[in-house]
Design an enzyme around this catalytic site. Structure first.
Site, PDB file in Angstrom:
ATOM      1  N   ARG A 204       0.824  -1.234   0.000  1.00 28.53           N
ATOM      2  CA  ARG A 204       0.000   0.000   0.000  1.00 28.53           C
ATOM      3  C   ARG A 204       0.843   1.263   0.000  1.00 28.53           C
ATOM      4  O   ARG A 204       0.386   2.326   0.404  1.00 28.53           O
ATOM      5  CB  ARG A 204      -0.973   0.022   1.180  1.00 28.53           C
ATOM      6  CG  ARG A 204      -1.950  -1.122   1.121  1.00 28.53           C
ATOM      7  CD  ARG A 204      -3.259  -0.800   1.775  1.00 28.53           C
ATOM      8  NE  ARG A 204      -4.198  -1.886   1.538  1.00 28.53           N
ATOM      9  CZ  ARG A 204      -4.224  -3.002   2.241  1.00 28.53           C
ATOM     10  NH1 ARG A 204      -3.393  -3.165   3.250  1.00 28.53           N
ATOM     11  NH2 ARG A 204      -5.082  -3.933   1.943  1.00 28.53           N
TER      12      ARG A 204
ATOM     13  N   LYS B 194       3.113  11.950 -11.085  1.00 29.13           N
ATOM     14  CA  LYS B 194       2.370  10.969 -11.895  1.00 29.13           C
ATOM     15  C   LYS B 194       3.227   9.720 -12.016  1.00 29.13           C
ATOM     16  O   LYS B 194       4.379   9.800 -12.445  1.00 29.13           O
ATOM     17  CB  LYS B 194       2.117  11.511 -13.295  1.00 29.13           C
ATOM     18  CG  LYS B 194       0.947  12.460 -13.404  1.00 29.13           C
ATOM     19  CD  LYS B 194       0.660  12.729 -14.877  1.00 29.13           C
ATOM     20  CE  LYS B 194      -0.428  13.755 -15.054  1.00 29.13           C
ATOM     21  NZ  LYS B 194      -0.683  14.055 -16.466  1.00 29.13           N
TER      22      LYS B 194
ATOM     23  N   GLU C  28      10.050  18.496 -24.505  1.00 33.29           N
ATOM     24  CA  GLU C  28       9.248  18.934 -23.352  1.00 33.29           C
ATOM     25  C   GLU C  28       9.672  20.345 -22.915  1.00 33.29           C
ATOM     26  O   GLU C  28       8.841  21.132 -22.461  1.00 33.29           O
ATOM     27  CB  GLU C  28       9.384  17.962 -22.176  1.00 33.29           C
ATOM     28  CG  GLU C  28       9.051  16.495 -22.482  1.00 33.29           C
ATOM     29  CD  GLU C  28       7.560  16.194 -22.663  1.00 33.29           C
ATOM     30  OE1 GLU C  28       6.726  17.126 -22.613  1.00 33.29           O
ATOM     31  OE2 GLU C  28       7.240  14.997 -22.865  1.00 33.29           O
TER      32      GLU C  28
ATOM     33  N   LYS D  74       7.493  23.714 -14.997  1.00 31.67           N
ATOM     34  CA  LYS D  74       6.622  22.556 -14.792  1.00 31.67           C
ATOM     35  C   LYS D  74       6.110  22.522 -13.352  1.00 31.67           C
ATOM     36  O   LYS D  74       4.934  22.263 -13.085  1.00 31.67           O
ATOM     37  CB  LYS D  74       7.344  21.243 -15.121  1.00 31.67           C
ATOM     38  CG  LYS D  74       6.539  20.047 -14.597  1.00 31.67           C
ATOM     39  CD  LYS D  74       6.509  18.820 -15.406  1.00 31.67           C
ATOM     40  CE  LYS D  74       5.423  17.868 -14.849  1.00 31.67           C
ATOM     41  NZ  LYS D  74       5.523  16.522 -15.304  1.00 31.67           N
TER      42      LYS D  74
ATOM     43  N   GLU E 243      -4.632  17.659 -12.107  1.00 29.08           N
ATOM     44  CA  GLU E 243      -5.040  17.942 -13.489  1.00 29.08           C
ATOM     45  C   GLU E 243      -6.535  18.232 -13.656  1.00 29.08           C
ATOM     46  O   GLU E 243      -7.221  17.628 -14.462  1.00 29.08           O
ATOM     47  CB  GLU E 243      -4.613  16.763 -14.397  1.00 29.08           C
ATOM     48  CG  GLU E 243      -4.501  17.184 -15.846  1.00 29.08           C
ATOM     49  CD  GLU E 243      -3.759  16.165 -16.718  1.00 29.08           C
ATOM     50  OE1 GLU E 243      -2.672  15.743 -16.325  1.00 29.08           O
ATOM     51  OE2 GLU E 243      -4.299  15.832 -17.759  1.00 29.08           O
TER      52      GLU E 243
ATOM     53  N   ARG F 205      -3.078  22.139 -15.244  1.00 32.39           N
ATOM     54  CA  ARG F 205      -2.090  21.083 -15.550  1.00 32.39           C
ATOM     55  C   ARG F 205      -2.341  20.494 -16.945  1.00 32.39           C
ATOM     56  O   ARG F 205      -1.441  19.924 -17.554  1.00 32.39           O
ATOM     57  CB  ARG F 205      -2.115  19.994 -14.466  1.00 32.39           C
ATOM     58  CG  ARG F 205      -0.991  18.990 -14.653  1.00 32.39           C
ATOM     59  CD  ARG F 205      -0.744  18.104 -13.456  1.00 32.39           C
ATOM     60  NE  ARG F 205       0.386  17.222 -13.706  1.00 32.39           N
ATOM     61  CZ  ARG F 205       0.969  16.479 -12.792  1.00 32.39           C
ATOM     62  NH1 ARG F 205       0.545  16.487 -11.554  1.00 32.39           N
ATOM     63  NH2 ARG F 205       1.979  15.697 -13.101  1.00 32.39           N
TER      64      ARG F 205
ATOM     65  N   ASN G 183      -0.405  19.003 -21.586  1.00 29.89           N
ATOM     66  CA  ASN G 183      -0.768  18.021 -22.603  1.00 29.89           C
ATOM     67  C   ASN G 183      -0.627  18.555 -24.020  1.00 29.89           C
ATOM     68  O   ASN G 183      -0.901  17.839 -24.987  1.00 29.89           O
ATOM     69  CB  ASN G 183      -2.211  17.536 -22.396  1.00 29.89           C
ATOM     70  CG  ASN G 183      -2.355  16.788 -21.087  1.00 29.89           C
ATOM     71  OD1 ASN G 183      -1.400  16.175 -20.618  1.00 29.89           O
ATOM     72  ND2 ASN G 183      -3.528  16.849 -20.477  1.00 29.89           N
TER      73      ASN G 183
ATOM     74  N   HIS H 276       0.448  16.405 -26.913  1.00 29.05           N
ATOM     75  CA  HIS H 276       0.405  15.017 -26.449  1.00 29.05           C
ATOM     76  C   HIS H 276      -0.836  14.256 -26.925  1.00 29.05           C
ATOM     77  O   HIS H 276      -0.811  13.026 -26.930  1.00 29.05           O
ATOM     78  CB  HIS H 276       0.490  14.956 -24.921  1.00 29.05           C
ATOM     79  CG  HIS H 276       1.897  15.144 -24.412  1.00 29.05           C
ATOM     80  ND1 HIS H 276       2.611  16.295 -24.629  1.00 29.05           N
ATOM     81  CD2 HIS H 276       2.724  14.313 -23.709  1.00 29.05           C
ATOM     82  CE1 HIS H 276       3.813  16.179 -24.071  1.00 29.05           C
ATOM     83  NE2 HIS H 276       3.905  14.984 -23.511  1.00 29.05           N
TER      84      HIS H 276
ATOM     85  N   HIS I  47       0.968  11.435 -28.546  1.00 29.81           N
ATOM     86  CA  HIS I  47       0.933  10.129 -27.860  1.00 29.81           C
ATOM     87  C   HIS I  47       0.411   9.037 -28.780  1.00 29.81           C
ATOM     88  O   HIS I  47       0.906   7.910 -28.777  1.00 29.81           O
ATOM     89  CB  HIS I  47      -0.003  10.207 -26.641  1.00 29.81           C
ATOM     90  CG  HIS I  47       0.739  10.247 -25.343  1.00 29.81           C
ATOM     91  ND1 HIS I  47       0.129  10.609 -24.163  1.00 29.81           N
ATOM     92  CD2 HIS I  47       2.014   9.955 -25.022  1.00 29.81           C
ATOM     93  CE1 HIS I  47       1.009  10.549 -23.191  1.00 29.81           C
ATOM     94  NE2 HIS I  47       2.166  10.163 -23.686  1.00 29.81           N
TER      95      HIS I  47
ATOM     96  N   HIS J 282       9.620   9.367 -27.351  1.00 30.39           N
ATOM     97  CA  HIS J 282       8.500  10.146 -26.824  1.00 30.39           C
ATOM     98  C   HIS J 282       8.569  11.594 -27.346  1.00 30.39           C
ATOM     99  O   HIS J 282       7.602  12.116 -27.896  1.00 30.39           O
ATOM    100  CB  HIS J 282       8.544  10.125 -25.300  1.00 30.39           C
ATOM    101  CG  HIS J 282       7.446  10.913 -24.651  1.00 30.39           C
ATOM    102  ND1 HIS J 282       6.130  10.510 -24.678  1.00 30.39           N
ATOM    103  CD2 HIS J 282       7.462  12.091 -23.973  1.00 30.39           C
ATOM    104  CE1 HIS J 282       5.393  11.400 -24.045  1.00 30.39           C
ATOM    105  NE2 HIS J 282       6.179  12.375 -23.602  1.00 30.39           N
TER     106      HIS J 282
END
Ligand code: NAD
Ligand code: ZN
Length: 352
Positions: free
Chosen positions: A114, A136, A178, A214, A224, A228, A232, A235, A239, A255
């Protein structure tokens, strides 16, 4: 370059590995585990090992390198190693690697018993300016990127610029995408600084500035809900192209290469939708095309790329959601884009 403070944790830039050793020596942890991939165990771990040779309660966990390994099978491998090594709830995980290691290691740690503490030691430009900051964590399932994951903050991030000395140029350019994104969405002056710099080897100050940008966003909106989403940009389309490339190309896009294409496509849509000027669209394209090789985006792949986009977790009510630009330095979130717009944007990039 000052230490940056994020959501309850520091991001070190100066003497970072010494800071890491101090962090370990505080003695809060029963044992610590360094997660590496096959490249960072060779290029980066020795440097860390030198610093921690006097501390004996640690083990190395090594996985294969690459996005193909950011999945549940490798994650189970990491959990099994933790079990075999007898990791208890007071164990610490040190993720030493690029975004694959910081994402998957963060996920494995945030779910093991956990949740155990973890720290990020990013060794690629991409993970330094992006993946290691913001909490994330995640893995891919059947090449649907980052579809399983948690929001869990690391206890600290240790950025050591020197790790970049062994990073292949293609990976350097991947991270640069980025940094360009941070300028395009948040800060025109920073974008101009990037344009003027030697971007094959971005100076440490520009990396530091990118992390500040960032961090500001993730601090304001950790889960988000609104701003936030600015991160994206590039992306939504990028993506999907990255995922397509991973399963179809012999030498898949990185990426950042995919995000660079996505930024051109989404800037094109922004030019039609949110007022990005013709001149700024042209400027963005000139900078990106000057840095990245042109990718042959196949027309017959569009439907497939579009169906990948439909599975994107950023979608709202099954509709494709893009972050666009009003101008350079000013983002515009929650734009529902149609299939026609997306195909037209891909045509624009591909020159069809
Ligand atoms: P990566 O981790 O696969 O690293 C790229 C390659 O560089 C790998 O082969 C790795 O072994 C090698 N490498 C790493 N450090 C090195 C070094 N110092 N010297 C030599 N080789 C080295 O990929 P990446 O580009 O760092 O990260 C991409 C991942 O990051 C994607 O999975 C993406 O989804 C994720 N990401 C996450 C976030 C987030 O907010 N969590 C943000 C952006 C990207
Ligand atoms: Zn990204």
């Amino acid at each position: 370059m000052n230490t940056i403070y994020s959501d309850g944790y520091p991001i070190y830039f100066e003497n970072s590995l010494d800071e890491l050793v101090k962090f370990i020596e505080q003695g809060k942890y029963s044992r610590f585990f360094v997660l590496c991939d096959e490249h960072t165990s060779v290029h980066c771990f020795p440097k860390l090992q030198e610093k921690i040779s006097h501390i004996d309660n640690h083990d190395l966990i090594e996985v294969s390198a690459g996005e193909e390994c950011k999945n549940i099978d490798f994650c189970i491998g990491v959990w099994k190693m933790l079990i075999d090594f007898g990791a208890d709830r007071k164990a610490l995980m040190i993720n030493l690697g690029g975004g694959v290691i910081t994402d998957m290691g963060g996920f494995a740690a945030s779910t093991y018993k956990r949740g155990i503490d973890f720290v990020q030691v990013p060794t690629t430009l991409l993970s330094q300016v992006d993946a290691s900051v913001g909490g994330k964590t995640g893995i891919d399932v059947d090449s649907v990127k980052n579809i399983i994951g948690t929001f869990t903050q690391p206890k600290a991030v240790f950025i050591d610029y020197d790790f970049l000395s062994t990073l292949p140029e293609r990976q350097m350019l991947s991270g640069l995408a980025e940094m360009l994104k941070h300028g395009l969405i948040l800060d025109a002056a920073y974008w101009n600084q990037l344009k003027a710099a030697d971007l094959t080897h971005p100076p440490a100050e520009l990396i530091h500035a990118s992390v500040i940008l960032k961090n500001k966003v993730v601090l304001e909106d950790p889960t988000e809900q609104n701003i936030r989403k600015s991160l994206n940009f590039g992306h939504t389309i990028g993506h999907a192209i990255e995922t397509w490339s991973l399963t179809n190309d012999r030498n898949p896009l990185t990426h950042g290469e995919a995000i660079a294409i996505g930024m051109i496509c989404e800037a094109y849509i922004a030019n039609k939708r949110t007022g990005l000027s013709d001149a700024e669209l042209a400027e963005i394209e000139t900078v990106i095309n000057g840095l990245y090789p042109h990718y042959k985006l196949k027309h017959e792949a569009y439907e497939n790329i579009y169906s990948i986009m439909l599975k994107d977790k950023k979608n709202i009510d099954g509709k494709i959601n893009c972050t666009l630009l009003d101008r350079i330095g000013q983002f515009n979130i929650d734009n529902i884009c149609t299939k026609e717009e997306i195909f037209e944007a891909m045509n624009h990039y591909a020159g069809h």
